[in-house]
Design an enzyme around this catalytic site. Structure first.
Site, PDB file in Angstrom:
ATOM      1  CD  GLU A 153     -18.617 -18.245 -23.024  1.00  0.00           C
ATOM      2  OE1 GLU A 153     -18.493 -19.195 -23.840  1.00  0.00           O
ATOM      3  OE2 GLU A 153     -19.069 -17.929 -22.594  1.00  0.00           O
ATOM      4  CE  LYS A 199     -20.181 -33.227 -21.224  1.00  0.00           C
ATOM      5  NZ  LYS A 199     -20.562 -34.543 -22.630  1.00  0.00           N
ATOM      6  CE  LYS A 206      -3.727 -11.828 -20.165  1.00  0.00           C
ATOM      7  NZ  LYS A 206      -2.698 -12.109 -20.976  1.00  0.00           N
ATOM      8  N   PRO A 207      -5.451  -9.190 -23.618  1.00  0.00           N
ATOM      9  CG  PRO A 207      -4.245  -8.135 -24.932  1.00  0.00           C
ATOM     10  CD  PRO A 207      -4.690  -7.639 -24.097  1.00  0.00           C
ATOM     11  CD  GLU A 226      -9.822 -27.346 -27.453  1.00  0.00           C
ATOM     12  OE1 GLU A 226      -9.021 -26.921 -25.949  1.00  0.00           O
ATOM     13  OE2 GLU A 226     -10.763 -26.334 -27.147  1.00  0.00           O
ATOM     14  N   GLY A 229     -17.292 -25.091 -18.960  1.00  0.00           N
ATOM     15  CA  GLY A 229     -17.164 -23.633 -18.749  1.00  0.00           C
ATOM     16  C   GLY A 229     -18.853 -23.163 -18.936  1.00  0.00           C
ATOM     17  CB  CYS A 271     -13.223 -22.404 -28.980  1.00  0.00           C
ATOM     18  SG  CYS A 271     -14.769 -20.918 -29.057  1.00  0.00           S
ATOM     19  CD  GLU A 279     -17.859 -14.549 -23.566  1.00  0.00           C
ATOM     20  OE1 GLU A 279     -17.574 -14.886 -24.944  1.00  0.00           O
ATOM     21  OE2 GLU A 279     -17.699 -13.757 -23.027  1.00  0.00           O
ATOM     22  CD1 TRP A 329      -2.544 -17.952 -27.611  1.00  0.00           C
ATOM     23  CD2 TRP A 329      -3.638 -18.876 -29.610  1.00  0.00           C
ATOM     24  NE1 TRP A 329      -2.904 -19.109 -27.237  1.00  0.00           N
ATOM     25  CE2 TRP A 329      -3.416 -19.654 -28.880  1.00  0.00           C
ATOM     26  CE3 TRP A 329      -4.016 -18.789 -31.531  1.00  0.00           C
ATOM     27  CZ2 TRP A 329      -3.476 -20.793 -29.823  1.00  0.00           C
ATOM     28  CZ3 TRP A 329      -4.184 -19.808 -31.880  1.00  0.00           C
ATOM     29  CH2 TRP A 329      -4.157 -21.092 -30.929  1.00  0.00           C
ATOM     30  CG  ASN A 330      -8.606 -18.438 -30.964  1.00  0.00           C
ATOM     31  OD1 ASN A 330      -8.698 -18.154 -29.771  1.00  0.00           O
ATOM     32  ND2 ASN A 330      -9.666 -19.773 -30.670  1.00  0.00           N
ATOM     33  N   GLY A 344     -12.756 -24.882 -23.625  1.00  0.00           N
ATOM     34  CA  GLY A 344     -12.314 -25.711 -24.558  1.00  0.00           C
ATOM     35  C   GLY A 344     -12.904 -26.275 -24.915  1.00  0.00           C
TER      36      GLY A 344
HETATM   37  P1  NAD Z   1      -4.918 -20.115 -22.049  1.00  0.00           P
HETATM   38  O1  NAD Z   1      -5.963 -20.765 -21.422  1.00  0.00           O
HETATM   39  O2  NAD Z   1      -3.032 -20.978 -22.300  1.00  0.00           O
HETATM   40  O3  NAD Z   1      -5.174 -18.633 -22.271  1.00  0.00           O
HETATM   41  C1  NAD Z   1      -5.967 -17.901 -22.392  1.00  0.00           C
HETATM   42  C2  NAD Z   1      -5.431 -16.293 -21.502  1.00  0.00           C
HETATM   43  O4  NAD Z   1      -5.565 -16.628 -20.177  1.00  0.00           O
HETATM   44  C3  NAD Z   1      -4.227 -15.436 -22.267  1.00  0.00           C
HETATM   45  O5  NAD Z   1      -4.651 -14.000 -22.325  1.00  0.00           O
HETATM   46  C4  NAD Z   1      -3.435 -16.065 -21.027  1.00  0.00           C
HETATM   47  O6  NAD Z   1      -2.103 -15.424 -20.570  1.00  0.00           O
HETATM   48  C5  NAD Z   1      -4.018 -16.259 -19.971  1.00  0.00           C
HETATM   49  N1  NAD Z   1      -3.992 -17.200 -18.786  1.00  0.00           N
HETATM   50  C6  NAD Z   1      -2.958 -17.658 -19.308  1.00  0.00           C
HETATM   51  N2  NAD Z   1      -2.927 -18.756 -17.478  1.00  0.00           N
HETATM   52  C7  NAD Z   1      -3.952 -17.051 -16.635  1.00  0.00           C
HETATM   53  C8  NAD Z   1      -3.841 -17.426 -15.815  1.00  0.00           C
HETATM   54  N3  NAD Z   1      -3.107 -18.003 -14.301  1.00  0.00           N
HETATM   55  N4  NAD Z   1      -4.418 -16.333 -14.790  1.00  0.00           N
HETATM   56  C9  NAD Z   1      -5.012 -15.568 -15.314  1.00  0.00           C
HETATM   57  N5  NAD Z   1      -4.780 -15.498 -16.629  1.00  0.00           N
HETATM   58  C10 NAD Z   1      -4.005 -17.093 -17.542  1.00  0.00           C
HETATM   59  O7  NAD Z   1      -5.350 -20.431 -23.461  1.00  0.00           O
HETATM   60  P2  NAD Z   1      -5.571 -20.501 -25.378  1.00  0.00           P
HETATM   61  O8  NAD Z   1      -4.205 -21.693 -25.234  1.00  0.00           O
HETATM   62  O9  NAD Z   1      -4.155 -19.223 -25.520  1.00  0.00           O
HETATM   63  O10 NAD Z   1      -6.465 -20.679 -25.850  1.00  0.00           O
HETATM   64  C11 NAD Z   1      -6.563 -21.197 -26.875  1.00  0.00           C
HETATM   65  C12 NAD Z   1      -8.056 -21.742 -25.733  1.00  0.00           C
HETATM   66  O11 NAD Z   1      -9.042 -21.315 -25.617  1.00  0.00           O
HETATM   67  C13 NAD Z   1      -8.723 -23.402 -26.191  1.00  0.00           C
HETATM   68  O12 NAD Z   1      -8.903 -24.244 -24.962  1.00  0.00           O
HETATM   69  C14 NAD Z   1      -9.948 -22.400 -26.855  1.00  0.00           C
HETATM   70  O13 NAD Z   1     -11.319 -24.098 -27.006  1.00  0.00           O
HETATM   71  C15 NAD Z   1     -10.106 -21.952 -26.329  1.00  0.00           C
HETATM   72  N6  NAD Z   1     -11.707 -20.859 -26.075  1.00  0.00           N
HETATM   73  C16 NAD Z   1     -12.720 -20.880 -26.330  1.00  0.00           C
HETATM   74  C17 NAD Z   1     -13.364 -20.049 -26.626  1.00  0.00           C
HETATM   75  C18 NAD Z   1     -15.008 -20.556 -26.366  1.00  0.00           C
HETATM   76  O14 NAD Z   1     -15.747 -19.424 -26.290  1.00  0.00           O
HETATM   77  N7  NAD Z   1     -15.744 -21.448 -25.256  1.00  0.00           N
HETATM   78  C19 NAD Z   1     -13.298 -19.401 -27.667  1.00  0.00           C
HETATM   79  C20 NAD Z   1     -11.615 -19.405 -28.121  1.00  0.00           C
HETATM   80  C21 NAD Z   1     -10.710 -20.294 -27.214  1.00  0.00           C
END
Ligand code: NAD
Length: 478
Positions: A249, A451, A177-178, A381, A454, A283, A458, A153-154, A251
């Site tokens: 991708e 590490k 899937k958002p 994080e 991921g 992130c 991209e 969602w960020n 945390g």
């Molecule tokens: P999250 O992992 O809880 O959710 C992300 C997505 O995955 C959502 O669409 C969620 O509905 C889905 N999801 C959750 N559980 C699932 C499952 N069991 N199977 C399939 N899909 C599932 O992440 P969050 O807390 O909402 O987002 C913040 C995190 O994202 C932070 O850790 C941040 O660092 C990371 N992030 C990483 C990057 C990157 O490029 N490395 C970019 C942005 C955010």
């Protein structure tokens, strides 16, 4: 169906609104805590309908000339750009970020699609002549099939477009899937793209049900995931069934190192901007600062002064620089990490006093000096506006402490000494190092972590490698 209908129906499948059969999901405005919309959640049958539409569209889409796919993507991006004024307030309302940050995000999302549309003419395989007499080799690039794009969602739109660009140009079709809390902008964005039916589909719902149904669907060939490390690890397990391709991708806890010879004012600005942008929910945010002892006081003062000056408030209010956190849960999580960390609190450390903000999920910009190196500020994080700063002896200690993290996404170093900068770029364990630069991500450069942050890339031409299989062909003539 109208745009409103697409939002309420909860899914966009085969080029039209699709009425999901699941429970309504409340969509909350983070600035006032009020539910302002409901979106129907997908069921396993809805996920199946989306994957089937993508699978059906795959044959024709992958058979088009690659330049034609690029043209269609460019036309879609143009149409989104023409509707940015409509999307900006919608993104602010469901996500919480400021109107300015929403506009920046949406423009970046469109630019990424344009970048890959342009690269469509550069997507090539290889030719190896004369492997044997009368025998040549070719390496073909083949699309994978249906790609599941799961995003948090960020940055709902940029993170999606990082996947859509290379996936679509390479000839794949997509089911997106958002996050269940930010589906509205994504549904409208994909509708505006106007691609042929089934090429991009959107399903809405929570991770454990809708996300897992998508990941485990037998016709999904690749999962492109952005989100937390915990979820990434779960998806990795699920994707092993069916040996699906995967990019993760995840945390991060990016360090920023400031040496004694740095431009201290610019370094402090980069630290402040890198930490507090998007209310700290990025992130690639700067999540730890290590500053060399001899210049520490000046840097600490500058960063703290900047944090105190940031104007906090609803994302759609004039002059606001930092909005609320996305959910009450996210705010409570950051508050808990700050309260467990110790160290000297230099500013913030709680909700703002302004009673007008009491119903929103606000948390004041926070700076903490020298919390213990095993505290949450150092080891977890922190996904919110709280910045720890540590004094260090020298660059060596800064690099060691930077690398003492399970994460390895990005890092920064500020120094005017080229040798030091080079040493840091070589030794820092992560996928991106900025030298004397704000933490800006470029479409031209591959990005991805190491590490627990991921794997896979991209951005850049390298992203195509993660949306294609290469196939060797031997041709013997004569
Ligand atoms: P999250 O992992 O809880 O959710 C992300 C997505 O995955 C959502 O669409 C969620 O509905 C889905 N999801 C959750 N559980 C699932 C499952 N069991 N199977 C399939 N899909 C599932 O992440 P969050 O807390 O909402 O987002 C913040 C995190 O994202 C932070 O850790 C941040 O660092 C990371 N992030 C990483 C990057 C990157 O490029 N490395 C970019 C942005 C955010």
């Amino acid at each position: 169906m109208s745009t409103q209908a697409v939002a309420e129906a909860g899914a966009f499948i085969a080029g039209a609104a699709h009425q999901n059969g699941g429970q309504p999901l409340p969509i909350t405005n983070p600035a006032d805590g009020r539910v302002f919309a409901e979106v129907a959640s997908a069921t396993a049958a809805d996920v199946d309908a989306a994957v089937s539409a993508a699978r059906e569209a795959f044959g024709e889409w992958s058979a088009r000339a690659v330049s034609k796919r690029g043209e269609l993507l460019a036309a879609g991006a143009r149409n989104v750009r023409e509707h940015i004024d409509e999307l900006v307030p919608l993104l602010t309302r469901e996500q919480g970020k400021t109107l300015r940050d929403s506009r920046i995000e949406l423009n970046r999302a469109v630019e990424t699609l344009e970048h890959y549309a342009g690269l469509s003419k550069a997507l090539r395989g290889a030719f190896t002549p004369h492997l044997d007499p009368n025998t040549d080799g070719m390496v073909l690039r083949r699309p994978l099939g249906v790609v599941a794009a799961i995003v948090p969602w960020n940055f709902p739109t940029t993170l999606l477009c990082n996947k859509l660009g290379p996936a679509l140009v390479a000839g794949n079709t997509v089911v997106a899937k958002p996050a269940d809390t930010t589906p509205l902008t994504t549904l409208r964005f994909v509708e505006l793209l106007g691609l042929p039916p089934g090429v991009v589909n959107v399903v809405t719902g929570t991770g454990p049900d809708v996300g897992e149904a998508l990941v485990t669907h037998p016709d999904v060939r690749k999962v492109a995931f952005t989100g937390s490390t915990k979820t990434g690890e779960r998806i990795m397990q699920l994707a092993s069934g069916g040996t699906k391709r995967l990019t993760l991708e995840l945390g991060g806890s990016d360090p920023l190192i400031i040496c004694e010879d740095a431009d201290l004012a610019k370094a402090a600005s980069a630290a402040s901007m890198g930490r507090f942008y998007n209310c700290g929910q990025a992130c690639l945010a700067v999540k730890r600062v290590y500053v060399v002892e001899s210049v520490a006081d000046e840097v600490i003062e500058a960063i703290t002064a900047k944090a105190k000056k940031l104007r906090i408030g609803p994302g759609d209010a004039e002059g606001v620089q930092i909005g609320p956190l996305h959910t009450a849960r996210q705010r409570d999580l950051v508050a808990d990490q700050v309260s467990r960390s110790g160290g000297e609190l230099l500013c913030g450390g709680g909700a703002p006093e302004d009673q007008e903000l009491a119903n929103g999920f606000f948390y004041s910009p926070t700076v903490i000096l020298d919390p213990p190196h095993d505290s949450p500020m150092a080891t977890e994080e922190v996904f919110g506006p709280a910045l720890p700063i540590w004094r260090v002896r020298d660059l060596d200690e800064a690099i060691e402490r930077s690398n003492a993290s399970q994460y390895g996404l990005g890092s920064s170093i500020w120094t005017t000494d080229l040798d030091r900068a080079r040493e840091a770029a070589e030794r820092l364990e992560c996928g991106y190092t900025w030298i004397n630069s704000p933490t800006k991500v470029y479409d031209e450069l591959p990005f991805g972590g190491v590490k627990s942050s991921g794997f896979g890339k991209e951005h850049g031409e390298e992203a195509f490698d993660y949306y294609t299989d290469s196939k060797s062909v031997v041709v013997r003539s004569g």
